[in-house]
Motif scaffolding. Structure first.
Motif, PDB file in Angstrom:
ATOM      1  N   ASP A 293       0.744  -1.124   0.142  1.00 42.01           N
ATOM      2  CA  ASP A 293      -0.045   0.013  -0.003  1.00 42.01           C
ATOM      3  C   ASP A 293       0.949   1.212  -0.033  1.00 42.01           C
ATOM      4  OD1 ASP A 293      -2.771   1.205   0.714  1.00 42.01           O
ATOM      5  OD2 ASP A 293      -1.554   2.347   1.938  1.00 42.01           O
ATOM      6  N   MET A 294       0.712   2.104  -1.083  1.00 40.99           N
ATOM      7  CA  MET A 294       1.585   3.296  -1.130  1.00 40.99           C
ATOM      8  C   MET A 294       1.446   4.150  -0.069  1.00 40.99           C
ATOM      9  SD  MET A 294       4.011   4.345  -2.696  1.00 40.99           S
ATOM     10  CE  MET A 294       4.318   2.997  -4.156  1.00 40.99           C
ATOM     11  N   ASP A 295       0.254   4.539   0.492  1.00 47.12           N
ATOM     12  CA  ASP A 295       0.116   5.323   1.765  1.00 47.12           C
ATOM     13  C   ASP A 295       1.004   4.734   2.841  1.00 47.12           C
ATOM     14  OD1 ASP A 295      -1.341   7.191   0.277  1.00 47.12           O
ATOM     15  OD2 ASP A 295      -3.309   6.438   0.969  1.00 47.12           O
ATOM     16  N   GLU A 296       0.961   3.543   3.162  1.00 47.79           N
ATOM     17  CA  GLU A 296       1.684   2.935   4.181  1.00 47.79           C
ATOM     18  C   GLU A 296       3.200   2.935   4.049  1.00 47.79           C
ATOM     19  OE1 GLU A 296       0.258   2.011   7.182  1.00 47.79           O
ATOM     20  OE2 GLU A 296      -1.586   2.950   6.402  1.00 47.79           O
TER      21      GLU A 296
ATOM     22  N   VAL B 120       8.347   5.440   4.958  1.00 45.10           N
ATOM     23  CA  VAL B 120       9.622   6.386   4.480  1.00 45.10           C
ATOM     24  C   VAL B 120       9.886   7.581   5.569  1.00 45.10           C
ATOM     25  CG1 VAL B 120      10.641   7.833   2.781  1.00 45.10           C
ATOM     26  CG2 VAL B 120       9.359   5.542   2.019  1.00 45.10           C
ATOM     27  N   ASN B 121       8.613   8.139   5.748  1.00 47.83           N
ATOM     28  CA  ASN B 121       8.673   9.445   6.567  1.00 47.83           C
ATOM     29  C   ASN B 121       9.230   9.194   7.775  1.00 47.83           C
ATOM     30  OD1 ASN B 121       7.902  11.406   4.417  1.00 47.83           O
ATOM     31  ND2 ASN B 121       5.828  10.939   4.974  1.00 47.83           N
ATOM     32  N   TYR B 122       8.682   7.998   8.717  1.00 44.56           N
ATOM     33  CA  TYR B 122       9.227   7.381   9.782  1.00 44.56           C
ATOM     34  C   TYR B 122      10.635   7.284  10.043  1.00 44.56           C
ATOM     35  CZ  TYR B 122       9.648   4.737  14.127  1.00 44.56           C
ATOM     36  OH  TYR B 122      10.153   4.064  15.150  1.00 44.56           O
TER      37      TYR B 122
ATOM     38  N   ASN C  70       2.377  11.355  -3.919  1.00 44.45           N
ATOM     39  CA  ASN C  70       1.713  10.927  -2.736  1.00 44.45           C
ATOM     40  C   ASN C  70       1.540  12.215  -1.611  1.00 44.45           C
ATOM     41  OD1 ASN C  70       1.442   9.763   0.101  1.00 44.45           O
ATOM     42  ND2 ASN C  70       1.028   7.918  -1.055  1.00 44.45           N
ATOM     43  N   GLU C  71       0.413  12.538  -1.060  1.00 50.23           N
ATOM     44  CA  GLU C  71       0.305  13.643  -0.076  1.00 50.23           C
ATOM     45  C   GLU C  71       1.034  13.561   1.130  1.00 50.23           C
ATOM     46  OE1 GLU C  71      -3.685  14.164   0.644  1.00 50.23           O
ATOM     47  OE2 GLU C  71      -4.110  12.180   1.661  1.00 50.23           O
ATOM     48  N   HIS C  72       1.250  12.255   1.547  1.00 49.38           N
ATOM     49  CA  HIS C  72       2.119  11.899   2.854  1.00 49.38           C
ATOM     50  C   HIS C  72       3.372  12.310   2.443  1.00 49.38           C
ATOM     51  CE1 HIS C  72      -1.405  10.309   4.853  1.00 49.38           C
ATOM     52  NE2 HIS C  72      -1.553   9.423   3.773  1.00 49.38           N
ATOM     53  N   PHE C  73       4.021  12.251   1.405  1.00 47.22           N
ATOM     54  CA  PHE C  73       5.352  12.388   1.332  1.00 47.22           C
ATOM     55  C   PHE C  73       5.668  13.673   0.836  1.00 47.22           C
ATOM     56  CE2 PHE C  73       9.160  12.811  -1.502  1.00 47.22           C
ATOM     57  CZ  PHE C  73      10.085  12.348  -0.808  1.00 47.22           C
TER      58      PHE C  73
END
Length: 326
Positions: free
Chosen positions: A87-90, A95-97, A118-121
């Motif tokens: 899952d790309m969001d996870e 990566v951010n973690y 991806n908005e999270h990145f």
């Protein structure tokens, strides 16, 4: 520390009864998989785990394609770790973690799927703490985004095979991490403008003595045109010029920039692959102090490569690792 605790006897004490300072001592000894497991047990444990940095001394790689990302941490059999994220969001959250808790000796990226979509990145402000960064078979937009998310202090940036960046070079040269890194290279640049643009960036930035850049090309026209284009571009700055070197002045009277063509008994002027090295040098350096052992510096960009041995009509493998010892 144990002797000073009021808890007695210690062997009957559960993890949850231990004070935070003892837990932190334990967490510091844990590997990544153990920490990830512990942080899933309770909010308090997650907070403790996330407060501790973890050093990754051996090789580490983020790689993936389409909607998949993997992280591999190498080492001995007890430290090997692989996390496969479908899952790309996870995946991006992971990566951010890793940016938050990781202190990396070396980090490699082979990411074809564009993370920047991806908005999270895109929305994360965390930075990687790393000494050496390598990109290979990497989406160029990913590479640029990751370069901007590297903490200052990176010592080496390797832009590797299949990262075609000719159209993005100007944008890359504006990234502070590229401007300040002591060493970086581009593996296979097809344009002729790379040499003078990197040198101009160093002149504008008043880069430090010792700053080094390398690139290679396997296009004969690029080899000859790049060298001459560089000389023409800085014609009014040339201090000296030979068949394989051009030395120019900068705006700082203490510094010069030296461009070298990798020429020796194997890699000749008309060889089908050619190597270039840039260095910011002291203005007082004499020509007698130049390093003529180009095999030694070629190995940093191409440790092993197929070349035609001079004077023969067959292909042999030269292991450039041996030149590290010369």
């Amino acid at each position: 520390m144990i002797k000073g605790l009021s808890i007695n006897p210690i062997y009957e004490t559960n993890w949850c009864d231990m004070p935070a300072e003892i837990k932190l001592e334990c967490i510091e000894k844990m590997e990544l998989n153990e920490r990830l497991s512990l942080r899933c047990t309770a909010k308090a444990e997650r907070s403790l785990v996330d407060s501790q940095k973890i050093k990754f001394d051996s090789w580490n790689n983020f790689y993936g394609r389409e909607e998949e990302l993997n992280f591999v941490h190498g080492g001995d059999s007890n430290k090997y770790f692989c996390n496969e994220l479908k899952d790309m969001d996870e995946a991006v959250k992971f990566v951010n973690y890793m940016k938050k808790i990781g202190v990396f000796e070396g980090l490699s990226f082979s990411l074809e799927h564009p993370l920047i979509d991806n908005e999270h990145f895109a929305g994360d402000d965390g930075l990687f703490t790393v000494k050496t960064v390598e990109f290979s078979y990497c989406n160029v937009d990913n590479m640029i985004a990751i370069l901007r998310k590297i903490r200052s202090g990176v010592e080496s940036i390797d832009i590797g095979l299949s990262c075609e960046i000719s159209d993005e070079l100007a944008e890359i040269l504006e990234i502070p991490q590229i401007q300040d890194v002591p060493y970086w290279h581009i593996y296979s640049y097809t344009g002729t403008d790379c040499l003078h643009k990197v040198a101009q960036m160093w002149i504008d930035r008043n880069s430090k003595i010792g700053s080094t850049f390398q690139t290679l090309t396997n296009y004969y026209e690029t080899i000859t045109d790049s060298f001459e284009e560089f000389s023409d571009h800085f014609a009014d700055r040339i201090v000296s010029k030979s068949e394989k070197r051009v030395r120019i002045r900068t705006n700082n009277p203490d510094c010069h920039i030296l461009l070298e063509l990798g020429v020796n008994e194997v890699v000749t002027i008309d060889f089908f692959i050619q190597f270039f090295r840039f260095m910011v040098i002291s203005a007082t350096m004499k020509e007698s102090e130049y390093d003529d052992n180009c095999k030694k510096w070629i190995c940093y960009i191409a440790p092993e490569m197929q070349v035609y041995t001079a004077g023969h009509n067959y292909t042999s493998t030269l292991n450039f690792e041996i030149f590290r010892k010369l």
